[in-house]
Design a protein around this motif. Structure first.
Motif, PDB file in Angstrom:
ATOM      1  N   THR A   1       2.421  -9.912 -12.966  1.00 48.35           N
ATOM      2  CA  THR A   1       0.907  -9.618 -13.028  1.00 48.35           C
ATOM      3  C   THR A   1       0.688  -9.434 -11.600  1.00 48.35           C
ATOM      4  O   THR A   1       1.165  -9.457 -10.700  1.00 48.35           O
ATOM      5  N   GLY A   2      -0.793  -8.887 -11.520  1.00 47.85           N
ATOM      6  CA  GLY A   2      -1.156  -8.633 -10.100  1.00 47.85           C
ATOM      7  C   GLY A   2      -2.583  -8.083 -10.044  1.00 47.85           C
ATOM      8  O   GLY A   2      -3.350  -8.029 -11.162  1.00 47.85           O
ATOM      9  N   LEU A   3      -3.009  -7.379  -9.168  1.00 48.55           N
ATOM     10  CA  LEU A   3      -3.899  -6.606  -8.974  1.00 48.55           C
ATOM     11  C   LEU A   3      -3.741  -5.406  -8.300  1.00 48.55           C
ATOM     12  O   LEU A   3      -2.776  -5.118  -7.331  1.00 48.55           O
ATOM     13  N   SER A   4      -4.096  -4.088  -8.774  1.00 48.68           N
ATOM     14  CA  SER A   4      -4.105  -2.642  -8.155  1.00 48.68           C
ATOM     15  C   SER A   4      -5.311  -2.280  -8.032  1.00 48.68           C
ATOM     16  O   SER A   4      -6.219  -2.180  -8.973  1.00 48.68           O
ATOM     17  N   PHE A   5      -5.651  -1.821  -6.888  1.00 49.28           N
ATOM     18  CA  PHE A   5      -7.053  -1.284  -6.340  1.00 49.28           C
ATOM     19  C   PHE A   5      -6.872   0.303  -6.328  1.00 49.28           C
ATOM     20  O   PHE A   5      -6.152   0.732  -5.033  1.00 49.28           O
ATOM     21  N   TYR A   6      -7.005   1.204  -7.340  1.00 49.99           N
ATOM     22  CA  TYR A   6      -7.050   2.672  -6.929  1.00 49.99           C
ATOM     23  C   TYR A   6      -8.668   2.885  -6.973  1.00 49.99           C
ATOM     24  O   TYR A   6      -9.409   2.168  -6.381  1.00 49.99           O
ATOM     25  N   GLU A   7      -9.027   3.940  -7.864  1.00 47.62           N
ATOM     26  CA  GLU A   7     -10.621   4.151  -7.818  1.00 47.62           C
ATOM     27  C   GLU A   7     -11.265   2.975  -8.575  1.00 47.62           C
ATOM     28  O   GLU A   7     -12.085   2.677  -8.084  1.00 47.62           O
TER      29      GLU A   7
ATOM     30  N   THR B   1      -5.562   6.039  -2.104  1.00 49.18           N
ATOM     31  CA  THR B   1      -4.600   5.139  -1.638  1.00 49.18           C
ATOM     32  C   THR B   1      -4.682   3.779  -2.243  1.00 49.18           C
ATOM     33  O   THR B   1      -5.801   3.364  -1.946  1.00 49.18           O
ATOM     34  N   PRO B   2      -3.683   3.428  -2.794  1.00 52.94           N
ATOM     35  CA  PRO B   2      -3.645   2.052  -3.455  1.00 52.94           C
ATOM     36  C   PRO B   2      -3.566   0.637  -2.417  1.00 52.94           C
ATOM     37  O   PRO B   2      -2.630   1.033  -1.643  1.00 52.94           O
ATOM     38  N   LEU B   3      -4.063  -0.288  -2.884  1.00 54.70           N
ATOM     39  CA  LEU B   3      -3.720  -1.554  -2.249  1.00 54.70           C
ATOM     40  C   LEU B   3      -3.235  -2.474  -3.660  1.00 54.70           C
ATOM     41  O   LEU B   3      -4.048  -2.473  -4.600  1.00 54.70           O
ATOM     42  N   VAL B   4      -2.092  -3.113  -3.492  1.00 50.62           N
ATOM     43  CA  VAL B   4      -1.522  -3.889  -4.299  1.00 50.62           C
ATOM     44  C   VAL B   4      -1.151  -5.271  -4.018  1.00 50.62           C
ATOM     45  O   VAL B   4      -0.833  -5.459  -3.024  1.00 50.62           O
ATOM     46  N   TRP B   5      -1.519  -5.911  -4.938  1.00 50.62           N
ATOM     47  CA  TRP B   5      -0.831  -7.621  -4.777  1.00 50.62           C
ATOM     48  C   TRP B   5      -0.044  -7.735  -6.253  1.00 50.62           C
ATOM     49  O   TRP B   5      -0.697  -7.781  -7.428  1.00 50.62           O
ATOM     50  N   ARG B   6       1.306  -8.389  -6.100  1.00 42.57           N
ATOM     51  CA  ARG B   6       1.733  -8.641  -7.383  1.00 42.57           C
ATOM     52  C   ARG B   6       2.409  -9.956  -6.981  1.00 42.57           C
ATOM     53  O   ARG B   6       2.815 -10.600  -6.181  1.00 42.57           O
ATOM     54  N   VAL B   7       2.696 -10.655  -8.215  1.00 38.17           N
ATOM     55  CA  VAL B   7       2.952 -11.991  -8.565  1.00 38.17           C
ATOM     56  C   VAL B   7       4.142 -12.254  -9.753  1.00 38.17           C
ATOM     57  O   VAL B   7       3.602 -11.436 -10.682  1.00 38.17           O
ATOM     58  N   ALA B   8       5.165 -12.586  -9.650  1.00 35.34           N
ATOM     59  CA  ALA B   8       6.160 -12.352 -10.665  1.00 35.34           C
ATOM     60  C   ALA B   8       7.127 -13.682 -10.869  1.00 35.34           C
ATOM     61  O   ALA B   8       7.289 -14.161  -9.794  1.00 35.34           O
ATOM     62  N   GLY B   9       7.638 -13.904 -12.139  1.00 33.68           N
ATOM     63  CA  GLY B   9       8.574 -15.107 -12.045  1.00 33.68           C
ATOM     64  C   GLY B   9       9.802 -14.317 -12.422  1.00 33.68           C
ATOM     65  O   GLY B   9      10.110 -13.552 -13.506  1.00 33.68           O
ATOM     66  N   TYR B  10      10.964 -14.662 -11.945  1.00 34.48           N
ATOM     67  CA  TYR B  10      12.380 -14.258 -12.547  1.00 34.48           C
ATOM     68  C   TYR B  10      13.174 -15.362 -12.856  1.00 34.48           C
ATOM     69  O   TYR B  10      13.252 -16.476 -12.392  1.00 34.48           O
ATOM     70  N   CYS B  11      14.160 -14.785 -13.895  1.00 36.08           N
ATOM     71  CA  CYS B  11      15.333 -15.603 -14.060  1.00 36.08           C
ATOM     72  C   CYS B  11      16.600 -15.035 -13.594  1.00 36.08           C
ATOM     73  O   CYS B  11      16.876 -13.974 -13.759  1.00 36.08           O
ATOM     74  N   ARG B  12      17.497 -15.749 -12.737  1.00 37.39           N
ATOM     75  CA  ARG B  12      18.590 -15.252 -12.300  1.00 37.39           C
ATOM     76  C   ARG B  12      19.780 -15.380 -13.277  1.00 37.39           C
ATOM     77  O   ARG B  12      20.029 -16.119 -14.112  1.00 37.39           O
TER      78      ARG B  12
ATOM     79  N   GLY C   1       0.416   9.298  -8.615  1.00 33.25           N
ATOM     80  CA  GLY C   1       1.964   9.097  -7.897  1.00 33.25           C
ATOM     81  C   GLY C   1       1.572   8.580  -6.543  1.00 33.25           C
ATOM     82  O   GLY C   1       0.954   9.274  -5.720  1.00 33.25           O
ATOM     83  N   THR C   2       2.579   7.636  -6.237  1.00 34.64           N
ATOM     84  CA  THR C   2       2.235   6.938  -4.919  1.00 34.64           C
ATOM     85  C   THR C   2       3.631   6.589  -4.524  1.00 34.64           C
ATOM     86  O   THR C   2       4.431   5.992  -5.225  1.00 34.64           O
ATOM     87  N   VAL C   3       4.002   7.051  -3.108  1.00 33.83           N
ATOM     88  CA  VAL C   3       4.931   6.198  -2.625  1.00 33.83           C
ATOM     89  C   VAL C   3       4.553   5.019  -1.938  1.00 33.83           C
ATOM     90  O   VAL C   3       3.611   4.830  -1.294  1.00 33.83           O
TER      91      VAL C   3
ATOM     92  N   THR D   1       0.741  -1.239   0.107  1.00 36.95           N
ATOM     93  CA  THR D   1      -0.049  -0.105  -0.130  1.00 36.95           C
ATOM     94  C   THR D   1       1.079   1.229   0.040  1.00 36.95           C
ATOM     95  O   THR D   1       2.177   1.079   0.165  1.00 36.95           O
ATOM     96  N   GLY D   2       0.227   2.401  -0.110  1.00 38.67           N
ATOM     97  CA  GLY D   2       1.113   3.451  -0.026  1.00 38.67           C
ATOM     98  C   GLY D   2       0.487   4.678   0.341  1.00 38.67           C
ATOM     99  O   GLY D   2      -0.534   4.867   0.794  1.00 38.67           O
ATOM    100  N   ILE D   3       1.249   5.995   0.046  1.00 36.11           N
ATOM    101  CA  ILE D   3       0.963   7.318   0.298  1.00 36.11           C
ATOM    102  C   ILE D   3       0.473   8.067  -1.077  1.00 36.11           C
ATOM    103  O   ILE D   3       1.462   8.115  -1.858  1.00 36.11           O
ATOM    104  N   ALA D   4      -0.623   8.434  -1.119  1.00 35.27           N
ATOM    105  CA  ALA D   4      -0.858   8.936  -2.486  1.00 35.27           C
ATOM    106  C   ALA D   4      -0.378  10.477  -2.286  1.00 35.27           C
ATOM    107  O   ALA D   4      -0.530  11.062  -1.586  1.00 35.27           O
ATOM    108  N   LEU D   5       0.546  10.757  -3.488  1.00 31.87           N
ATOM    109  CA  LEU D   5       0.847  12.032  -3.611  1.00 31.87           C
ATOM    110  C   LEU D   5       0.204  13.093  -4.632  1.00 31.87           C
ATOM    111  O   LEU D   5       0.438  14.121  -5.119  1.00 31.87           O
TER     112      LEU D   5
END
Length: 174
Positions: free
Chosen positions: A65-71, A43-54, A164-166, A33-37
């Motif tokens: 991908t994931g979900l971001s909840f703004y308005e 104020t968003p709530l985010v959930w993310r999932v990612a796959g990485y290659c080293r 813009g969000t911290v 989550t963050g501080i809206a600027l």
């Protein structure tokens, strides 16, 4: 359904490109989550999932991908890179950047470009799993349909927003 198939195909392609070596391919999930600027503030709530290659001992590249909840609810698809600032240890600082596009599943909104540079610290557990905390700035573009109904008239118009969000995130890398 098409987006799920596309994400699954991308994950398999990254896995195939990385080969079958152990510990070369990893996943992460995070909530934040963050501080809206920006105005209007959301104020968003985010959930993310990612796959990485080293790619070496200090560099990870991947997609997620994931979900971001703004308005409105947004579904981001992004590329993500992470660079470990020091050699891997119990506590390891890192810098990262995610960039992509967020889609809006609803009819009254359109997504837009997403950019999220961040810094954080990873904590290595004995099982090879790592916990991480990060702080960064997220820029998310969004276009939504606004409606106004008064006593004498009704109006609809498109409103373009740039949030813009911290952003503060906590997650696990496995």
């Amino acid at each position: 359904m098409k987006r799920f198939v596309l994400l699954l195909f991308a994950a398999l392609a990254v896995r195939a490109a990385c080969g079958q070596a152990p510990r070369r391919f990893c996943f992460s999930t995070a909530v934040g989550t963050g501080i809206a600027l920006s105005e209007p503030a959301s104020t968003p709530l985010v959930w993310r999932v990612a796959g990485y290659c080293r790619v070496g001992r200090r560099f990870l590249a991947g997609a997620g991908t994931g979900l971001s909840f703004y308005e409105k609810t947004l579904v981001p698809l992004f590329a993500d890179v992470r660079l470990l600032v020091t050699r891997p240890r119990r506590f390891t600082p890192y810098a990262g950047c995610a960039a992509g596009y967020a889609f809006a599943p609803g009819r009254e909104a359109n997504g837009g470009v997403m950019l999220n540079p961040s810094v954080g610290v990873r904590y290595a557990l004995r099982s090879g799993t790592e916990l991480f905390l990060s702080a960064g700035y997220e820029m998310q573009e969004l276009e939504r349909l606004k409606k106004y109904a008064g006593a004498h008239f009704a109006a609809e118009f498109g409103e373009r927003l740039r949030h813009g969000t911290v952003l503060l995130q906590a997650g696990i890398l496995f």
